[in-house]
Scaffold this motif. Structure first.
Motif, PDB file in Angstrom:
ATOM      1  N   MET A 168       0.846  -1.206   0.000  1.00  0.00           N
ATOM      2  CA  MET A 168       0.000   0.000   0.000  1.00  0.00           C
ATOM      3  C   MET A 168       0.871   1.242   0.000  1.00  0.00           C
ATOM      4  O   MET A 168       1.887   1.285   0.691  1.00  0.00           O
ATOM      5  N   THR A 169       0.416   2.237  -0.733  1.00  0.00           N
ATOM      6  CA  THR A 169       1.150   3.503  -0.716  1.00  0.00           C
ATOM      7  C   THR A 169       0.764   4.268   0.550  1.00  0.00           C
ATOM      8  O   THR A 169      -0.171   3.903   1.259  1.00  0.00           O
ATOM      9  N   ARG A 170       1.491   5.395   0.803  1.00  0.00           N
ATOM     10  CA  ARG A 170       1.232   6.187   2.012  1.00  0.00           C
ATOM     11  C   ARG A 170      -0.190   6.717   2.084  1.00  0.00           C
ATOM     12  O   ARG A 170      -0.833   6.689   3.129  1.00  0.00           O
ATOM     13  N   TYR A 171      -0.661   7.245   0.937  1.00  0.00           N
ATOM     14  CA  TYR A 171      -1.983   7.881   1.003  1.00  0.00           C
ATOM     15  C   TYR A 171      -3.077   6.823   1.216  1.00  0.00           C
ATOM     16  O   TYR A 171      -4.050   7.070   1.926  1.00  0.00           O
ATOM     17  N   GLN A 172      -2.873   5.610   0.635  1.00  0.00           N
ATOM     18  CA  GLN A 172      -3.866   4.552   0.870  1.00  0.00           C
ATOM     19  C   GLN A 172      -3.873   4.167   2.339  1.00  0.00           C
ATOM     20  O   GLN A 172      -4.915   3.931   2.938  1.00  0.00           O
ATOM     21  N   HIS A 173      -2.675   4.118   2.898  1.00  0.00           N
ATOM     22  CA  HIS A 173      -2.529   3.763   4.298  1.00  0.00           C
ATOM     23  C   HIS A 173      -3.273   4.749   5.183  1.00  0.00           C
ATOM     24  O   HIS A 173      -4.071   4.378   6.052  1.00  0.00           O
ATOM     25  N   LEU A 174      -3.053   6.022   4.921  1.00  0.00           N
ATOM     26  CA  LEU A 174      -3.693   7.067   5.712  1.00  0.00           C
ATOM     27  C   LEU A 174      -5.212   7.014   5.522  1.00  0.00           C
ATOM     28  O   LEU A 174      -5.987   7.138   6.492  1.00  0.00           O
ATOM     29  N   ALA A 175      -5.644   6.821   4.269  1.00  0.00           N
ATOM     30  CA  ALA A 175      -7.082   6.770   3.992  1.00  0.00           C
ATOM     31  C   ALA A 175      -7.726   5.624   4.757  1.00  0.00           C
ATOM     32  O   ALA A 175      -8.804   5.773   5.351  1.00  0.00           O
ATOM     33  N   THR A 176      -7.065   4.468   4.780  1.00  0.00           N
ATOM     34  CA  THR A 176      -7.607   3.307   5.495  1.00  0.00           C
ATOM     35  C   THR A 176      -7.738   3.619   6.984  1.00  0.00           C
ATOM     36  O   THR A 176      -8.752   3.311   7.626  1.00  0.00           O
ATOM     37  N   LEU A 177      -6.698   4.265   7.525  1.00  0.00           N
ATOM     38  CA  LEU A 177      -6.711   4.636   8.936  1.00  0.00           C
ATOM     39  C   LEU A 177      -7.890   5.539   9.264  1.00  0.00           C
ATOM     40  O   LEU A 177      -8.651   5.316  10.220  1.00  0.00           O
ATOM     41  N   LEU A 178      -8.074   6.566   8.414  1.00  0.00           N
ATOM     42  CA  LEU A 178      -9.157   7.531   8.668  1.00  0.00           C
ATOM     43  C   LEU A 178     -10.523   6.842   8.512  1.00  0.00           C
ATOM     44  O   LEU A 178     -11.445   7.083   9.296  1.00  0.00           O
ATOM     45  N   ALA A 179     -10.622   5.984   7.498  1.00  0.00           N
ATOM     46  CA  ALA A 179     -11.890   5.282   7.271  1.00  0.00           C
ATOM     47  C   ALA A 179     -12.243   4.438   8.481  1.00  0.00           C
ATOM     48  O   ALA A 179     -13.402   4.379   8.910  1.00  0.00           O
ATOM     49  N   GLU A 180     -11.222   3.800   9.067  1.00  0.00           N
ATOM     50  CA  GLU A 180     -11.455   2.997  10.259  1.00  0.00           C
ATOM     51  C   GLU A 180     -11.973   3.871  11.409  1.00  0.00           C
ATOM     52  O   GLU A 180     -12.897   3.489  12.118  1.00  0.00           O
ATOM     53  N   ARG A 181     -11.349   5.037  11.555  1.00  0.00           N
ATOM     54  CA  ARG A 181     -11.778   5.921  12.645  1.00  0.00           C
ATOM     55  C   ARG A 181     -13.233   6.345  12.464  1.00  0.00           C
ATOM     56  O   ARG A 181     -13.981   6.450  13.437  1.00  0.00           O
ATOM     57  N   ILE A 182     -13.608   6.608  11.208  1.00  0.00           N
ATOM     58  CA  ILE A 182     -15.002   6.988  10.937  1.00  0.00           C
ATOM     59  C   ILE A 182     -15.921   5.813  11.264  1.00  0.00           C
ATOM     60  O   ILE A 182     -16.938   5.955  11.927  1.00  0.00           O
ATOM     61  N   GLU A 183     -15.501   4.644  10.787  1.00  0.00           N
ATOM     62  CA  GLU A 183     -16.271   3.412  11.008  1.00  0.00           C
ATOM     63  C   GLU A 183     -16.493   3.189  12.507  1.00  0.00           C
ATOM     64  O   GLU A 183     -17.587   2.867  12.949  1.00  0.00           O
ATOM     65  N   ARG A 190       0.423 -11.016  -0.506  1.00  0.00           N
ATOM     66  CA  ARG A 190       0.183 -10.105   0.615  1.00  0.00           C
ATOM     67  C   ARG A 190      -0.301  -8.762   0.088  1.00  0.00           C
ATOM     68  O   ARG A 190      -1.289  -8.203   0.547  1.00  0.00           O
ATOM     69  N   ARG A 191       0.384  -8.269  -0.918  1.00  0.00           N
ATOM     70  CA  ARG A 191      -0.011  -6.988  -1.491  1.00  0.00           C
ATOM     71  C   ARG A 191      -1.401  -7.060  -2.119  1.00  0.00           C
ATOM     72  O   ARG A 191      -2.236  -6.182  -1.910  1.00  0.00           O
ATOM     73  N   MET A 192      -1.637  -8.120  -2.884  1.00  0.00           N
ATOM     74  CA  MET A 192      -2.901  -8.199  -3.615  1.00  0.00           C
ATOM     75  C   MET A 192      -4.097  -8.293  -2.669  1.00  0.00           C
ATOM     76  O   MET A 192      -5.161  -7.758  -2.957  1.00  0.00           O
ATOM     77  N   ARG A 193      -3.902  -8.968  -1.536  1.00  0.00           N
ATOM     78  CA  ARG A 193      -4.990  -9.032  -0.551  1.00  0.00           C
ATOM     79  C   ARG A 193      -5.438  -7.641  -0.156  1.00  0.00           C
ATOM     80  O   ARG A 193      -6.624  -7.350  -0.081  1.00  0.00           O
ATOM     81  N   GLN A 194      -4.451  -6.749   0.070  1.00  0.00           N
ATOM     82  CA  GLN A 194      -4.776  -5.388   0.483  1.00  0.00           C
ATOM     83  C   GLN A 194      -5.380  -4.599  -0.666  1.00  0.00           C
ATOM     84  O   GLN A 194      -6.363  -3.882  -0.507  1.00  0.00           O
TER      85      GLN A 194
END
Ligand code: PLP
Ligand code: PLP
Lengths: 471, 471
Positions: A1-16, A366-370
């Motif tokens: 995952m790239t940095r921005y995807q990582h951050l987006a996932t983190l924020l999405a989790e917080r919203i969730e 591993r990458r493709m799963r994400q």
């Protein structure tokens, strides 16, 4: 995952999780950039992703806000197909779907091809080169009947992850999972026999049954938990069924993973009725959760599970590298392989063996799963956004396929004809049944990249469905 | 051909034509070297070849003399198999033959692999590299159902040489000639059906029939002219036969080319009885005479010939590139392909297409025709030299297989078991019949290079047969 995807996932989790609530203002771009030590543009990209997912909405000159919570569409209910053996039909419709492969202008949401553009696939290219440079004699020679030993050794290693401990001698290479299933069916069945399948069931497997003149009996299947053991038992009591074909891990098309208790239950049912299980694990390595789920084969004590898989979904379809661990049917499978198909291409086998051996396979998977998890989420959002209300959508636990159930009145066969002109292709649900079910369903391939064009295509699809509803 | 081979062939022809008579002294090495403008050592090598062929004998200090003429062993008589449908058996014996592929120490005279060490194959290696560099996306993607179009176009061009004019759309790619035959049989036959075959018939094809539960009726076949039309007609009158499998050009195992009149006669018989012809042309391009013989397909006007072939014998087995031109059965073949096998590896198809397109294929096949002709002659001489009297040997008109008939008392199944310890493998004749014929026959693969070790192996084989005769 790239940095921005990582951050987006983190924020999405917080919203969730409700850390940021609907209507609440999100941190400014600048403060997030400082907090996470990333660039301004990275944060902006993350916010763009969340906006695309409709989790947040921008307000001009005041920042981003958590979007009002939209209800997740429900998962489809347990399927209820006709409970008697039927002949598979609809070859023409499948052929239409396949023909689309020749037209590069078509967006192939109907196919099952994986993403083969990721950088973690690069080592495979190197291995292919190396094989041609250093093993040319092997590349040009007849393979042995069971397939290249170096590959079978690596497959045995992979199968440990699913809980099965086998030796290379227990494994036979086949030119893909489809050919592996053919060998399995040829080894066990005669024309006219009956085999039970999950319902809906992947159309390729349905056509395989037809090609071998085997009848299918479609068993009710729950989109969260898999085949109904009770319904299967009833069917076994009524019909002389030879075996059951199951895709227990990251099912095609429903995406479920059968709970472990159910895997054991279906195996003990098979033992009681002395039938075999054809286990298709083609998507099993792409389960979202790590470590991967166990296979039914891992509980098999008397060799009645014929386990089939391939690298088609995890690595690339064009390699045509699959395998079967046929349990007590090993000798019959070998004879059927020689008689019906012959040996395989050694070159791609050697490249795949090295790709696994040197750790590239695990890194890639591993990458493709994400990647696929992220894409499934985004496509689900797009579907929710562009499709009419009253739909049901699966929540896949792996793989990259989404199954959508529309209101009863929509006929996806008609819709897909209309979509042809727009060069958008989907797999109409009716292909997944031999008894006329699922005309109001469709399967979407979410391995297609999250481009603007693909988003547009989903939008067009939504419009076409809206039109069908109103007609 | 190298210089010395060229000179050897020339001298052999002169001996054959009686220009040099038995007992006569041959020109000195020095004078031949001057006459032909070649080195002394080249002439010596040529004489060595002729000596190995037993055409000449050296006499110390006085030069080379034409050897006394040894009678050519006769060709086997027309075969006379049982005239009723039978189930194919002997899978275990075939498996033993196949298992030998794993043991590199075994000299595989029993297999059918071509020579893949010639320099004219080098461009294929370049094409394979090029495909991986420049067409990686295609290499990794699913193929279309009929196979890569660029290849089908080249196959259509090749088929012109056999007299058939087809378009790429009439051709379906299969993973080898064996898989092509499977598709052909699946498209036409049901389990329990009867198919006629030449006798002897290639064991792979026999096992294919068994795998599909099709019965074989073995038709008398003449080692010079092919299947007996009269016997086939009688069989057609007696039994509900669906079709006949023929290898009319450079037959495996007998090496004949059916005369053109017979090809037409068998086709018109098929028309009269409304059966199909499964034409297997796998060795057809390796006919000794140029241009290559025509195919039965070239006379086919109503699409009843299902034409099957591959590059297995002409280029290399490991590519698994074959094809079928199924005439009126095109749609059924496509469905059976999808249902039973799936699509093929695109990579090797692309390499083969380029290899043909750029003229490398024709150059390579031209060379191989000469190489194999020379080797067939030499192996025939060795067989004559080391085997007991009273044998019959085929005179192949192409390909690289030799069929030897020994006195009735020799059981080649036993002999081949004895040969196992010597690491020499042959194909016992019994594999080529489902009704217990040809136990006193064997097939030899003359594509193996003319090394001293291979000559020794033929010698061992001769000793083993001598022993069997005396036992
Ligand atoms: C469940 C399932 N089984 C089998 C196959 C066929 O796999 P392969 O391409 O490896 O033959 C597929 C491919 O779409 C699949 O989804
Ligand atoms: C007459 C004949 N048909 C078919 C085959 C099988 O060919 P392939 O290896 O291309 O499947 C062979 C190979 O030995 C053969 O000799």
């Amino acid at each position: 995952m790239t940095r921005y995807q990582h951050l987006a996932t983190l924020l999405a989790e917080r919203i969730e999780q409700g850390l940021y609530r609907p209507g609440e203002k999100l941190p400014s771009v600048r403060s997030l950039s400082q907090e996470h030590g990333v660039s301004i543009s990275t944060v902006q990209q993350s916010y763009q992703v969340l906006e695309n997912l409709q989790l947040i909405t921008p307000q001009p000159r005041s920042g981003y806000f958590v979007a009002p919570r939209k209800a997740q569409p429900p998962v489809p209910a347990m399927s209820r197909p006709v409970q008697r053996p039927v002949d598979v039909t609809q070859w023409d419709e499948v052929l239409t779907l396949l023909d689309a492969r020749t037209d590069k202008a078509i967006i192939p949401f109907g196919g099952g091809a994986p993403d083969i553009t990721q950088p973690t696939l690069k080592p495979l290219w190197r291995e292919m080169n190396r094989v041609i440079q250093h093993q040319l004699h092997d590349v040009l020679s007849y393979d042995t009947l069971p397939g290249r030993r170096e590959l079978r050794e690596q497959i045995a290693r992979l199968m440990l992850d699913g809980g099965t401990s086998l030796s290379a001698d227990d494994i036979v290479i086949a030119s893909g999972c489809h050919a592996a299933l053919t060998l399995a069916l040829l080894a066990v069945c005669q024309p006219g026999d009956i085999v039970a399948v999950e319902s809906p069931c992947y159309y390729g497997t349905m056509q395989l049954l037809r090609g071998l003149d085997i009848k299918a009996i479609e068993i009710p299947t729950d989109p969260n938990a898999g085949i109904s053991i009770e319904a299967l038992e009833l069917a076994l009591e009524q019909w002389p069924i030879k075996g059951v074909i199951l895709v227990p891990n990251c099912n095609n098309p429903l995406g479920f993973i059968m709970p472990e208790a159910r895997k054991k239950a279906v195996l003990s049912l098979a033992q009681r009725h002395d039938i075999v299980i054809f286990e298709d694990d083609i998507y099993g390595e792409l389960a979202t959760d790590y470590p991967r789920p166990s296979t039914i084969k891992s509980y098999d004590i008397d060799g009645r599970v014929l386990f089939c898989s391939s690298v088609t979904k995890t690595v690339a379809p064009g390699l045509r590298v699959g395998w079967i661990a046929p349990g007590r049917y090993l000798d019959r499978v070998l004879h059927k392989k020689y008689a019906a198909i012959g040996t395989n291409v050694p070159g791609t086998q050697l490249a795949v063996a090295a790709f696994i051996r040197d750790g590239h396979y695990h890194r890639h998977v591993r990458r493709m799963r994400q990647v696929y998890q992220h894409q499934l989420e985004t496509y689900t959002c797009w579907v929710r956004q562009y499709f009419p209300c009253g739909i049901c959508v699966t929540r896949p636990q792996g793989g990259y396929l989404l199954w959508v159930e529309l209101p009863e009145t929509v006929d996806m066969v008609c819709v897909s004809r209309a979509l042809c002109q727009l060069k958008v292709q989907i797999a109409p649900g009716s292909l997944f049944s031999a008894s006329g079910k699922y005309r109001n369903c469709l399967r979407l391939n979410c391995a297609l990249p999250l481009t603007e064009a693909n988003r547009e295509a989903i939008k067009h699809l939504g419009v076409a469905i809206h039109n069908a509803l109103e007609a």
